[in-house]
Design an enzyme around this catalytic site. Sequence first.
Site, mmCIF file in Angstrom:
data_model
loop_
_atom_site.group_PDB
_atom_site.id
_atom_site.type_symbol
_atom_site.label_atom_id
_atom_site.label_comp_id
_atom_site.label_asym_id
_atom_site.label_seq_id
_atom_site.Cartn_x
_atom_site.Cartn_y
_atom_site.Cartn_z
ATOM 1 N N THR A 1 0.853 -1.178 0.000
ATOM 2 C CA THR A 1 0.000 0.000 0.000
ATOM 3 C C THR A 1 0.889 1.228 0.000
ATOM 4 O O THR A 1 1.991 1.214 0.546
ATOM 5 C CB THR A 1 -1.013 -0.004 1.163
ATOM 6 O OG1 THR A 1 -2.033 0.953 0.895
ATOM 7 C CG2 THR A 1 -0.371 0.265 2.509
ATOM 8 N N CYS B 1 -3.572 8.212 7.234
ATOM 9 C CA CYS B 1 -4.152 6.863 7.136
ATOM 10 C C CYS B 1 -3.278 5.867 7.902
ATOM 11 O O CYS B 1 -2.119 6.138 8.192
ATOM 12 C CB CYS B 1 -4.236 6.417 5.684
ATOM 13 S SG CYS B 1 -5.369 7.370 4.656
ATOM 14 N N HIS C 1 -5.732 -0.521 4.461
ATOM 15 C CA HIS C 1 -5.324 0.885 4.362
ATOM 16 C C HIS C 1 -6.553 1.696 4.759
ATOM 17 O O HIS C 1 -7.443 1.920 3.942
ATOM 18 C CB HIS C 1 -4.890 1.188 2.935
ATOM 19 C CG HIS C 1 -4.408 2.595 2.719
ATOM 20 N ND1 HIS C 1 -3.408 2.882 1.826
ATOM 21 C CD2 HIS C 1 -4.776 3.795 3.235
ATOM 22 C CE1 HIS C 1 -3.188 4.191 1.807
ATOM 23 N NE2 HIS C 1 -4.023 4.763 2.663
#
Length: 162
Positions: free
Chosen positions: A23, A29, A46
């Site tokens: 990711t 995040c 994610h």
Amino acid sequence: MSRIVSVGISEFKIASAPTILMTYGLGSCVGIALHDPVALTGGLAHTLLPAPVRGMDSMVKSAKFTCWAVDLMVEELIKCGCVAERLVAKLAGGATMFEPQHRTTHSGIGERNVTAAKEALERRGIPLVASDTGDDYGRSLEFNTVTGVITVRALQRPIKRM
């Protein structure tokens, strides 16, 4: 040779060895990795936000929200033959991406994402064995489902393996 699977924002993916789950662009995040070292299977989420706002509790659960991502991944990992008691977790991201003068009332998302992830893991009894969170820079992750190792990359920072 390992196959590479990309995990986008608000997604999670489950994969068995030999696979690299990747990711990119974790700012505030959070990347949550769960691994069963016996089944050589893992999941990577994610997540974007800590939890839905009031009134959204009835919506379909997704990995957009950190508070739900762990439960969603555990359910899928069990379907793939993993044992919940063998799962271990690693966590990265949750940065503060803006200077203090540019922060708004919505600031602190990164820190709140990290807290929500830790609470979800604790609720499930999954040990958090490594983390690279906070600070003021973004990260990208590579999760090796064979070894359980996460490689954390960030601009102008040394590569970290955890």
